[in-house]
Write a protein that holds these residues in place. Structure first.
Motif, mmCIF file in Angstrom:
data_model
loop_
_atom_site.group_PDB
_atom_site.id
_atom_site.type_symbol
_atom_site.label_atom_id
_atom_site.label_comp_id
_atom_site.label_asym_id
_atom_site.label_seq_id
_atom_site.Cartn_x
_atom_site.Cartn_y
_atom_site.Cartn_z
ATOM 1 N N ASP A 38 -4.977 1.537 -5.010
ATOM 2 C CA ASP A 38 -5.318 0.239 -5.608
ATOM 3 C C ASP A 38 -4.958 0.185 -7.085
ATOM 4 O OD1 ASP A 38 -6.271 -0.875 -3.256
ATOM 5 O OD2 ASP A 38 -8.298 -0.100 -3.571
ATOM 6 N N SER A 39 -5.077 1.286 -7.776
ATOM 7 C CA SER A 39 -4.683 1.320 -9.193
ATOM 8 C C SER A 39 -3.175 1.124 -9.332
ATOM 9 C CB SER A 39 -5.083 2.639 -9.833
ATOM 10 O OG SER A 39 -6.481 2.754 -9.871
ATOM 11 N N ALA B 263 -2.429 -2.493 -8.786
ATOM 12 C CA ALA B 263 -2.775 -3.265 -9.987
ATOM 13 C C ALA B 263 -1.708 -3.097 -11.071
ATOM 14 C CB ALA B 263 -4.144 -2.838 -10.509
ATOM 15 N N GLU C 211 0.522 -5.959 -12.785
ATOM 16 C CA GLU C 211 0.471 -6.109 -14.245
ATOM 17 C C GLU C 211 1.871 -6.121 -14.863
ATOM 18 O OE1 GLU C 211 -1.296 -6.783 -17.841
ATOM 19 O OE2 GLU C 211 -2.245 -6.786 -15.877
#
Length: 141
Positions: free
Chosen positions: A72-73, A76, A80
């Motif tokens: 999930d990071s 993200a 971004e």
């Protein structure tokens, strides 16, 4: 008569000196403001540069602060990357390369989906920018 002329002359000179002093202050203020904004802009560009490279390093390396990064990071981070418009061409190349590299790994499915969405967004935003640049009144109406 000569005294009156001298009085008017010195009144005009005093007015000119006051005007020059005022204009000098304005020029000084304008230069200081311009210099400040230039310095801040350079600092912001450097910060964005560092943030972009940190995000790319975390995405590729999969490590954040000596810990393995969660999927999930990474998702993200890919999302971004849309905010770094000045790096759009290289971001497209990096994400395309990573996509091809990570395609065989089944657990990367969600990450690959986000990469596709981000690539589509970046490519579309580049196209829309080019269209806006060459848009004519005839195209609008």
């Amino acid at each position: 008569m000569n005294l009156i002329v001298d009085e008017k002359f010195w009144t005009i000179i005093a007015g000119v000196v006051a005007l020059v002093t005022f204009l000098g202050s304005l020029v000084s203020l304008a230069f200081t403001a311009w210099r400040y904004t230039q310095t801040r802009r350079v600092e912001q560009e450097q910060l964005r540069f560092e943030n972009y490279h940190r995000l790319i390093g975390e995405l590729v390396g999969g490590v954040r602060e000596n810990m393995n990064m969660k999927l999930d990071s990474q998702i993200a981070i890919v999302y971004e990357l849309r905010n770094f418009f000045q790096y759009t061409p290289v971001t497209i190349r990096i994400l395309t390369s990573l996509y091809e590299e990570w395609l065989p790994v089944e657990r990367n499915k969600r990450l690959l989906e986000e990469m596709n969405l981000t690539l589509e967004f970046l490519i579309q935003s580049r196209r829309s920018w080019i269209k806006k640049l060459f848009l004519t009144k005839k195209d609008i109406f």
